[in-house]
Design a protein around this motif. Structure first.
Motif, mmCIF file in Angstrom:
data_model
loop_
_atom_site.group_PDB
_atom_site.id
_atom_site.type_symbol
_atom_site.label_atom_id
_atom_site.label_comp_id
_atom_site.label_asym_id
_atom_site.label_seq_id
_atom_site.Cartn_x
_atom_site.Cartn_y
_atom_site.Cartn_z
ATOM 1 N N THR A 11 0.849 -1.192 0.000
ATOM 2 C CA THR A 11 0.000 0.000 0.000
ATOM 3 C C THR A 11 0.884 1.241 0.000
ATOM 4 N N GLU A 68 -9.796 -1.961 0.199
ATOM 5 C CA GLU A 68 -8.742 -2.958 0.394
ATOM 6 C C GLU A 68 -9.235 -4.363 0.029
ATOM 7 N N THR A 119 -6.019 -3.407 5.816
ATOM 8 C CA THR A 119 -5.175 -4.184 4.912
ATOM 9 C C THR A 119 -5.009 -5.610 5.416
#
Length: 236
Positions: A11, A68, A119
């Motif tokens: 990310t 996500e 995440t």
């Protein structure tokens, strides 16, 4: 971990530490997905890293769990597996606590702390299948507090605590979990424009080398919390 054809997701991967790690992993033979809030920016970074067979550009705002989830699903649809995740996306605003705005406080909490949870939550089932590796990018600010750092300190202390507890929760699935805590890094963070003045700092590619070292560790051994700092401080 045999790195050839493993799949990594980073990310905040279009610049700075995220890009530096992505570059090193791609060079080592991994397939790499990078995400950011602006797809065009991520696509430009992905083109510099490699071709469509080895690098995937994704739009995702880590403050949104649904983003996500969608990003992870695209990775699985594209490559069929996920082996390494680096929760790197982060922001920083610095001001005395009595002057800090609610907007900046919540932006840091939502990105730096909620983001690492989103995440992990989105990727954990894939990591169970691959017996993979989940890493967070914390900071020495996660153990050392400083003036005007109340918001940033709070999030990075939180990231360190979250990651260490997650490590204990997930190692029974043979998922390795580590948090990396850098000091000064030569990035665009906090509106900095990296140049020669930053040559004494850790470089993004140095963190990439560290990530590779972690992936190459024998599976019986887990460096769960890694502090890394410039070997020589700036001479002012």
């Amino acid at each position: 971990m045999n790195l050839k054809n493993r799949v990594a997701y980073i990310t905040g991967g279009s610049k700075g530490i995220g890009y530096g790690v992505a570059e090193k992993l791609a060079a080592a033979g991994l397939k790499v997905a990078i995400s950011g809030r602006t797809l065009e920016t991520v696509q430009k970074a992905a083109r510099r890293l490699g071709n469509e067979e080895t690098v995937l550009a994704l739009q995702s705002d880590v403050t949104k769990h649904g983003d996500e989830e969608a990003a992870i699903q695209k990775i699985l649809n594209h490559w069929g597996q996920l082996d390494v995740v680096l929760a790197n996306a982060g922001v920083g605003h610095f001001a005395p606590v009595d002057e800090m705005s609610e907007e900046h406080w919540h932006q840091m909490i939502n990105t730096n702390l909620n983001g690492v949870f989103h995440t992990l939550k989105a990727s954990v089932e894939a990591l169970k299948k691959s017996k993979g590796y989940y890493m967070t990018l914390a900071s020495l600010a996660g153990t050392n507090f400083f003036p005007s750092g109340a918001g940033y300190n709070a999030t990075k202390f939180g990231v360190v605590g979250f990651t260490q507890a997650a490590m204990l929760d997930l190692r029974k699935y043979d998922i390795k979990v580590s948090t990396i805590m850098p000091g000064s890094v030569a990035t665009h963070f906090n509106n900095n424009e990296p140049d020669e003045k930053d040559s004494w700092k850790i470089q993004p590619e140095d963190i990439g080398e560290l990530v590779l070292d972690l992936l190459k560790m024998h599976p019986r051994t887990l460096p769960s919390k890694i502090e890394v700092r410039p070997s020589r401080p700036d001479k002012k």
